[in-house]
Design an enzyme around this catalytic site. Sequence first.
Site, PDB file in Angstrom:
ATOM      1  N   CYS A  78      -9.289  -7.189  -4.936  1.00 17.62           N
ATOM      2  CA  CYS A  78      -8.476  -6.847  -6.109  1.00 17.62           C
ATOM      3  C   CYS A  78      -8.047  -8.098  -6.864  1.00 17.62           C
ATOM      4  O   CYS A  78      -7.268  -8.907  -6.350  1.00 17.62           O
ATOM      5  CB  CYS A  78      -7.264  -6.039  -5.639  1.00 17.62           C
ATOM      6  SG  CYS A  78      -5.969  -5.839  -6.866  1.00 17.62           S
ATOM      7  N   CYS A  83      -4.308  -8.427  -7.459  1.00 15.12           N
ATOM      8  CA  CYS A  83      -3.649  -8.742  -6.178  1.00 15.12           C
ATOM      9  C   CYS A  83      -3.716 -10.243  -5.912  1.00 15.12           C
ATOM     10  O   CYS A  83      -2.727 -10.857  -5.503  1.00 15.12           O
ATOM     11  CB  CYS A  83      -4.313  -8.002  -5.021  1.00 15.12           C
ATOM     12  SG  CYS A  83      -4.225  -6.210  -5.109  1.00 15.12           S
TER      13      CYS A  83
END
Length: 147
Positions: A70, A73
């Site tokens: 991600c 993230c």
Amino acid sequence: MSEALHIVCPHCHTTNRVQTDHLTSHPDCGSCHQALFTGSPVVLDNEAAFDKHLMRSHIPLLVDFWAPWCGPCRMMAPAYEKAALQLEPQFRVAKVNTEAAQALGARFNIRSIPTLALFMGGKEVARQAGAMTVPSQIAQWAKTQIR
């Protein structure tokens, strides 16, 4: 007057009793003798360790549900690391990799990542989806949820 709090060790996951007025004096675990607060998020990638921190600690648990693939993230990770310095020892700051701990992601119905979830007394009290890239923004969000 100081009260005794239960604080779960980030290393061996033993529950320790710490007086509130000793939280800021860098307490060590009575079992493994390592620092109870390290200034960085605790990795909780199995349900047993997660549940211990969730159910046994008397301080709020802030969790970043994330995944290695991600992009947002990964963008948020440095800010989250720095926010841990601002939040400990009043909070336990943790990370859960939803790829490694898929059962935890499913259990808490994590639909988008990154997702911050704040737990108190074993219950989720707040949730924020999406990346926050400023450490003080993360810390402020967490602190305002427990007032």
